[in-house]
Design a protein around this motif. Structure first.
Motif, PDB file in Angstrom:
ATOM      1  N   PHE A  32      26.011 -39.954 -13.647  1.00  0.00           N
ATOM      2  CA  PHE A  32      25.393 -38.958 -12.772  1.00  0.00           C
ATOM      3  C   PHE A  32      25.356 -37.576 -13.403  1.00  0.00           C
ATOM      4  O   PHE A  32      24.303 -36.930 -13.453  1.00  0.00           O
ATOM      5  N   GLU A  33      26.497 -37.074 -13.896  1.00  0.00           N
ATOM      6  CA  GLU A  33      26.518 -35.706 -14.405  1.00  0.00           C
ATOM      7  C   GLU A  33      25.569 -35.519 -15.582  1.00  0.00           C
ATOM      8  O   GLU A  33      24.760 -34.584 -15.620  1.00  0.00           O
ATOM      9  N   ILE A  34      25.658 -36.430 -16.558  1.00  0.00           N
ATOM     10  CA  ILE A  34      24.818 -36.299 -17.752  1.00  0.00           C
ATOM     11  C   ILE A  34      23.357 -36.576 -17.408  1.00  0.00           C
ATOM     12  O   ILE A  34      22.453 -35.881 -17.886  1.00  0.00           O
ATOM     13  N   GLY A  35      23.118 -37.578 -16.548  1.00  0.00           N
ATOM     14  CA  GLY A  35      21.754 -37.921 -16.180  1.00  0.00           C
ATOM     15  C   GLY A  35      21.044 -36.786 -15.466  1.00  0.00           C
ATOM     16  O   GLY A  35      19.890 -36.466 -15.774  1.00  0.00           O
ATOM     17  N   VAL A  36      21.729 -36.149 -14.512  1.00  0.00           N
ATOM     18  CA  VAL A  36      21.123 -35.014 -13.798  1.00  0.00           C
ATOM     19  C   VAL A  36      20.906 -33.844 -14.743  1.00  0.00           C
ATOM     20  O   VAL A  36      19.886 -33.142 -14.658  1.00  0.00           O
ATOM     21  N   ALA A  37      21.844 -33.623 -15.663  1.00  0.00           N
ATOM     22  CA  ALA A  37      21.687 -32.524 -16.622  1.00  0.00           C
ATOM     23  C   ALA A  37      20.454 -32.742 -17.497  1.00  0.00           C
ATOM     24  O   ALA A  37      19.676 -31.802 -17.742  1.00  0.00           O
ATOM     25  N   ILE A  38      20.260 -33.967 -17.975  1.00  0.00           N
ATOM     26  CA  ILE A  38      19.072 -34.260 -18.787  1.00  0.00           C
ATOM     27  C   ILE A  38      17.806 -34.075 -17.963  1.00  0.00           C
ATOM     28  O   ILE A  38      16.805 -33.517 -18.442  1.00  0.00           O
ATOM     29  N   TYR A  39      17.844 -34.524 -16.717  1.00  0.00           N
ATOM     30  CA  TYR A  39      16.682 -34.377 -15.837  1.00  0.00           C
ATOM     31  C   TYR A  39      16.337 -32.901 -15.629  1.00  0.00           C
ATOM     32  O   TYR A  39      15.163 -32.509 -15.721  1.00  0.00           O
ATOM     33  N   ILE A  40      17.353 -32.082 -15.352  1.00  0.00           N
ATOM     34  CA  ILE A  40      17.111 -30.656 -15.138  1.00  0.00           C
ATOM     35  C   ILE A  40      16.542 -30.016 -16.399  1.00  0.00           C
ATOM     36  O   ILE A  40      15.593 -29.214 -16.339  1.00  0.00           O
ATOM     37  N   TYR A  41      17.089 -30.379 -17.558  1.00  0.00           N
ATOM     38  CA  TYR A  41      16.590 -29.817 -18.817  1.00  0.00           C
ATOM     39  C   TYR A  41      15.113 -30.157 -19.012  1.00  0.00           C
ATOM     40  O   TYR A  41      14.290 -29.268 -19.301  1.00  0.00           O
ATOM     41  N   ILE A  42      14.761 -31.442 -18.839  1.00  0.00           N
ATOM     42  CA  ILE A  42      13.372 -31.864 -19.046  1.00  0.00           C
ATOM     43  C   ILE A  42      12.457 -31.216 -18.011  1.00  0.00           C
ATOM     44  O   ILE A  42      11.365 -30.737 -18.338  1.00  0.00           O
ATOM     45  N   PHE A  43      12.898 -31.185 -16.767  1.00  0.00           N
ATOM     46  CA  PHE A  43      12.064 -30.648 -15.692  1.00  0.00           C
ATOM     47  C   PHE A  43      11.794 -29.162 -15.901  1.00  0.00           C
ATOM     48  O   PHE A  43      10.644 -28.702 -15.808  1.00  0.00           O
ATOM     49  N   VAL A  44      12.862 -28.397 -16.174  1.00  0.00           N
ATOM     50  CA  VAL A  44      12.696 -26.959 -16.355  1.00  0.00           C
ATOM     51  C   VAL A  44      11.855 -26.666 -17.597  1.00  0.00           C
ATOM     52  O   VAL A  44      11.024 -25.748 -17.601  1.00  0.00           O
ATOM     53  N   ARG A  45      12.038 -27.461 -18.633  1.00  0.00           N
ATOM     54  CA  ARG A  45      11.278 -27.239 -19.874  1.00  0.00           C
ATOM     55  C   ARG A  45       9.797 -27.532 -19.673  1.00  0.00           C
ATOM     56  O   ARG A  45       8.932 -26.767 -20.130  1.00  0.00           O
ATOM     57  N   LEU A  46       9.467 -28.635 -19.004  1.00  0.00           N
ATOM     58  CA  LEU A  46       8.077 -29.053 -18.884  1.00  0.00           C
ATOM     59  C   LEU A  46       7.382 -28.469 -17.664  1.00  0.00           C
ATOM     60  O   LEU A  46       6.223 -28.039 -17.742  1.00  0.00           O
ATOM     61  N   LYS A  47       8.058 -28.451 -16.526  1.00  0.00           N
ATOM     62  CA  LYS A  47       7.405 -28.042 -15.279  1.00  0.00           C
ATOM     63  C   LYS A  47       7.496 -26.536 -15.042  1.00  0.00           C
ATOM     64  O   LYS A  47       6.576 -25.941 -14.496  1.00  0.00           O
ATOM     65  N   ALA A  48       8.634 -25.937 -15.412  1.00  0.00           N
ATOM     66  CA  ALA A  48       8.791 -24.494 -15.227  1.00  0.00           C
ATOM     67  C   ALA A  48       8.437 -23.706 -16.483  1.00  0.00           C
ATOM     68  O   ALA A  48       8.461 -22.473 -16.453  1.00  0.00           O
ATOM     69  N   ASP A  49       8.158 -24.426 -17.569  1.00  0.00           N
ATOM     70  CA  ASP A  49       7.707 -23.808 -18.821  1.00  0.00           C
ATOM     71  C   ASP A  49       8.702 -22.786 -19.331  1.00  0.00           C
ATOM     72  O   ASP A  49       8.343 -21.668 -19.715  1.00  0.00           O
ATOM     73  N   ARG A  50       9.984 -23.172 -19.354  1.00  0.00           N
ATOM     74  CA  ARG A  50      11.013 -22.298 -19.888  1.00  0.00           C
ATOM     75  C   ARG A  50      11.373 -22.721 -21.315  1.00  0.00           C
ATOM     76  O   ARG A  50      11.048 -23.819 -21.757  1.00  0.00           O
ATOM     77  N   THR A  51      12.085 -21.857 -22.029  1.00  0.00           N
ATOM     78  CA  THR A  51      12.470 -22.137 -23.412  1.00  0.00           C
ATOM     79  C   THR A  51      13.532 -23.237 -23.450  1.00  0.00           C
ATOM     80  O   THR A  51      14.147 -23.571 -22.430  1.00  0.00           O
ATOM     81  N   HIS A  52      13.762 -23.751 -24.654  1.00  0.00           N
ATOM     82  CA  HIS A  52      14.801 -24.772 -24.806  1.00  0.00           C
ATOM     83  C   HIS A  52      16.165 -24.206 -24.413  1.00  0.00           C
ATOM     84  O   HIS A  52      16.965 -24.887 -23.756  1.00  0.00           O
ATOM     85  N   LEU A  53      16.426 -22.969 -24.818  1.00  0.00           N
ATOM     86  CA  LEU A  53      17.715 -22.360 -24.491  1.00  0.00           C
ATOM     87  C   LEU A  53      17.860 -22.160 -22.991  1.00  0.00           C
ATOM     88  O   LEU A  53      18.910 -22.471 -22.408  1.00  0.00           O
ATOM     89  N   GLY A  54      16.824 -21.642 -22.328  1.00  0.00           N
ATOM     90  CA  GLY A  54      16.886 -21.447 -20.882  1.00  0.00           C
ATOM     91  C   GLY A  54      17.050 -22.759 -20.140  1.00  0.00           C
ATOM     92  O   GLY A  54      17.820 -22.850 -19.174  1.00  0.00           O
ATOM     93  N   SER A  55      16.355 -23.786 -20.597  1.00  0.00           N
ATOM     94  CA  SER A  55      16.470 -25.098 -19.961  1.00  0.00           C
ATOM     95  C   SER A  55      17.868 -25.662 -20.143  1.00  0.00           C
ATOM     96  O   SER A  55      18.443 -26.261 -19.222  1.00  0.00           O
ATOM     97  N   PHE A  56      18.425 -25.467 -21.358  1.00  0.00           N
ATOM     98  CA  PHE A  56      19.781 -25.963 -21.615  1.00  0.00           C
ATOM     99  C   PHE A  56      20.803 -25.233 -20.743  1.00  0.00           C
ATOM    100  O   PHE A  56      21.737 -25.842 -20.210  1.00  0.00           O
ATOM    101  N   ILE A  57      20.645 -23.925 -20.567  1.00  0.00           N
ATOM    102  CA  ILE A  57      21.570 -23.154 -19.729  1.00  0.00           C
ATOM    103  C   ILE A  57      21.510 -23.645 -18.280  1.00  0.00           C
ATOM    104  O   ILE A  57      22.543 -23.782 -17.608  1.00  0.00           O
ATOM    105  N   CYS A  58      20.296 -23.904 -17.793  1.00  0.00           N
ATOM    106  CA  CYS A  58      20.154 -24.425 -16.431  1.00  0.00           C
ATOM    107  C   CYS A  58      20.881 -25.752 -16.271  1.00  0.00           C
ATOM    108  O   CYS A  58      21.618 -25.969 -15.301  1.00  0.00           O
ATOM    109  N   ALA A  59      20.677 -26.655 -17.235  1.00  0.00           N
ATOM    110  CA  ALA A  59      21.317 -27.971 -17.154  1.00  0.00           C
ATOM    111  C   ALA A  59      22.829 -27.855 -17.262  1.00  0.00           C
ATOM    112  O   ALA A  59      23.579 -28.502 -16.516  1.00  0.00           O
ATOM    113  N   ALA A  60      23.302 -27.016 -18.179  1.00  0.00           N
ATOM    114  CA  ALA A  60      24.748 -26.874 -18.372  1.00  0.00           C
ATOM    115  C   ALA A  60      25.416 -26.243 -17.153  1.00  0.00           C
ATOM    116  O   ALA A  60      26.524 -26.643 -16.768  1.00  0.00           O
TER     117      ALA A  60
END
Length: 667
Positions: A603-631
């Motif tokens: 659950f923890e890792i799966g949701v983190a990966i989902y948030i990273y992909i979603f924020v990167r693709l749907k919210a058009d944020r940078t890799h670093l911003g997406s990683f911070i959101c997931a972390a």
């Protein structure tokens, strides 16, 4: 101890320094618990019970009462700002509170809600002060048949008043029965629809309320906002549309509605087994039935916030009546409260009222004081919390979905919770799409167990003579009047036979949905024929009732000529130029992807990966911003797991690694 002596002793204890500190601490924790979706008073009380062992009784009671009294206040934040019910008692608030937030009226909705909650809490405490002496005959008079008729009244009001089609509304109540039926029969413990279990053991218990509530309301609203590609509100100015003072004025203009709903909250709260999951819907239905401009409900009418918020806080005072007088919990959280009483050496019952009357008054007035403190806290921090509505929703949505799946998993902490949430959420999405009233399904689900047991008990104890009982006659008259009032005063939907944004000439999508429902009803009936008499009686009764309601609805759908009434399809709504041209199925596939990631990585890792992909693709944020959101969300889950002693579902790779490490260790 005389009443005068008890009052003086209670007042002296109520305003002591340590009592105020303990009460404020309980209020603060209750506000936090209410904001987190899916937790509520049960989780909060369960959390603090281990720390109360050996504490001075008045201090322990202050913390428990403070926590329990305000969860129905702070749960307004996620309901209004995000469309996610913070607890089961805020489901109805979503109906108008969230649309108000989307129109930039978040402050107005919150203000009206907090004033209503404070008024309801104080009103409930005052009622409880009197009810301690006068409620015993009324509670004793409410037997099986009276409670059954009260449930029928609630179902009739909700079924007839929600949606634009009475047949859809009434069957939606029955659909709630059809979901609750899955699992063990209450009379025999024999599994119904047992082939769905697939030897997992998940359906050894019935589907939990938190899963149905989140699936019916949170998931469909989040998907709709994602398709709109908007922020929840266009402005962060809390003074928009009148702001805080406008909400206070709204309550003042509707004080009589608030008072009536407070009375409803006290009465329903005193009925064991009904509690907060029901009272807000009954109050909401009462508001629709007894006020003008009924068509404005569900679109952002402040009365739709005032009514349930007044009732769900007043119900705490009512729920304490059977809890204190008889030791019978009026709700799940009251059951935990009784456990806390016993833990600190207090035995609820009539003896408590006679021998410890000062302690009873301390608890009663602590409810009122907790609501005042809670409303003050909410107003103080609301400016900051309401700014969440100005954030682009594609940034908030993945966190909300993670919270929803987290809350659902806390129901039984079984992988089946997540799968069931996906199934119920998909049902909720299509009910919203085709105009089927989701509140009616939820109320049917909540009351299904009481209906089944009530039918058995009423028929066994009274037979048909239960119609001779005075309270039953009064409730029956109210049911008849409710139906007549609905038929006479309910506004008819506009004829949208002409081309327009809500017109859907092609009947196929909703007919397919209708066919799936019919297939489920048939499957339920066939499965029930192989069960024992007590196991199959209620499923066959419900499937027979389903046929009676679905038959005229099916005829209307096939022969009807008003698409806006029977074939409404929100897929065709004009969301504007900025709307994403994606279907509901597209976003459901995203959620299935998150479920797949959780199944693979945990659950923890799966949701983190989902948030990273979603924020990167749907919210058009940078890799670093997406990683911070997931972390950041992973850290949040870790803190919850640490402080609440939670264990999240494991993934296939985690199990594989654990097996490999175990073999390596043994080698």
């Amino acid at each position: 101890m005389s009443i005068e002596e008890a009052v003086v002793a209670a007042l002296a204890q109520l305003f002591t320094f340590w009592h105020i500190v303990a009460l404020a601490g309980g209020v603060a924790l209750g506000l936090v618990v209410g904001i987190l979706p899916g937790l509520g008073g049960v989780a909060g009380l369960s959390l603090i019970l281990p720390f109360l062992f050996g504490a001075e009784p008045s201090i322990a009671l202050a913390m428990m009462i403070g926590l329990q009294s305000v969860t129905a206040t702070s749960d307004t934040f996620p309901s209004v700002l995000m469309g996610i019910p913070g607890t089961s008692s805020s489901q109805a608030t979503v109906m108008d509170g969230f649309p108000m937030s989307k129109k930039g009226e978040a402050a107005r909705a919150l203000s009206a809600a907090f004033v209503s909650s404070m008024y309801g809490g104080i009103f409930g405490a005052l009622v409880l002060s009197v009810a301690v002496f006068y409620a015993i005959p009324l509670i004793l008079a409410m037997g099986f048949s009276e409670q059954l008729m009260l449930i029928v009244l609630a179902l009739t009001m909700i079924g007839m008043l929600t949606g634009d089609n009475a047949w859809k509304g009434l069957f939606a109540c029955v659909m709630g029965f059809l979901i609750k039926i899955i699992g063990p029969a209450p009379m025999t413990a024999e599994l119904r629809l047992d082939f769905l279990d697939l030897d997992t053991g998940y359906f050894l218990d019935n589907t939990k309320l938190v899963i149905v509530g989140l699936g019916m309301f949170a998931m469909p609203e989040i998907i709709e906002l994602l398709r709109r590609q908007f922020t929840i509100s266009d402005t962060g100015d809390l003074r928009a549309q009148g702001g805080w003072m406008q909400g206070v004025k709204d309550w003042a203009a509707n004080w009589w509605l608030s008072t009536r709903c407070c009375v409803i909250g006290c009465i329903v709260g005193a009925m064991p087994g009904l509690g907060g999951s029901v009272v807000d819907w009954i109050a909401y239905g009462h508001a629709i039935q007894t006020t003008d401009r009924k068509d404005e409900y569900g679109t952002g009418d402040v009365r739709g916030v005032i009514a349930p918020e007044s009732a769900n806080n007043a119900k705490e005072g009512g729920a304490l009546v059977p809890t204190l007088l008889f030791g019978i919990p009026g709700s799940g959280s009251m059951a935990i409260l009784i456990g806390g009483f016993v833990l600190v050496g207090i035995e609820p019952g009539v003896e408590m009222v006679t021998e410890q009357l000062d302690l009873v008054y301390v608890m009663i007035w602590s409810v009122a004081l907790a609501n005042v403190i809670g409303a003050g806290f909410c107003v103080f921090f609301a400016n900051q919390i309401a700014l969440l509505t100005t954030i682009r929703y594609s940034l908030i949505a993945p966190f909300m979905m993670g919270l929803i799946f987290f809350a659902a998993f806390q129901a039984t902490r079984h992988w089946g919770d997540l799968l069931m949430l996906m199934v119920v959420g998909t049902l909720g999405v299509y009910m919203k799409r085709f105009g089927w009233p989701r509140p009616a399904l939820l109320i049917g689900f909540v009351l299904s167990k009481q209906v089944e047991q009530g039918v058995y008990e009423t028929y066994t104890v009274y037979g048909l003579s239960f119609f001779d009982r005075p309270i039953v006659i009064v409730l029956l008259i109210l049911i008849i009047l409710s139906v007549i009032a609905c038929i006479r005063f309910k506004p008819r939907p506009a004829n949208l036979s002409e081309e327009g944004p809500h017109t859907h000439k092609n009947k196929r999508p909703q007919l397919i949905f209708f066919a799936v429902i019919v297939a489920y009803v048939v499957m339920m009936f066939i499965n029930s024929t192989y069960k024992e008499d007590l196991t199959r009686f209620f499923p066959q009764f419900v499937t027979g009732l389903s046929v009676l309601l679905l038959a005229p609805l099916g005829i209307q759908m096939i022969l009807g000529k008003t698409p806006g009434t029977h074939f409404y399809d929100s897929e065709l709504e004009d969301f504007g130029d900025h709307a994403e041209k994606r279907t509901n199925e597209y976003h459901l596939c995203w959620l299935l992807g998150m479920l797949g990631l959780c199944a693979l990585f945990g659950f923890e890792i799966g949701v983190a990966i989902y948030i990273y992909i979603f924020v990167r693709l749907k919210a058009d944020r940078t890799h670093l911003g997406s990683f911070i959101c997931a972390a950041s969300f992973t850290v949040f889950l870790g803190l919850l797991a640490y402080f609440l002693t939670l264990e999240y579902p494991k993934g296939l790779l985690q199990d594989f690694v654990n097996i490999g490490l175990d073999r390596l260790w043994r080698g």
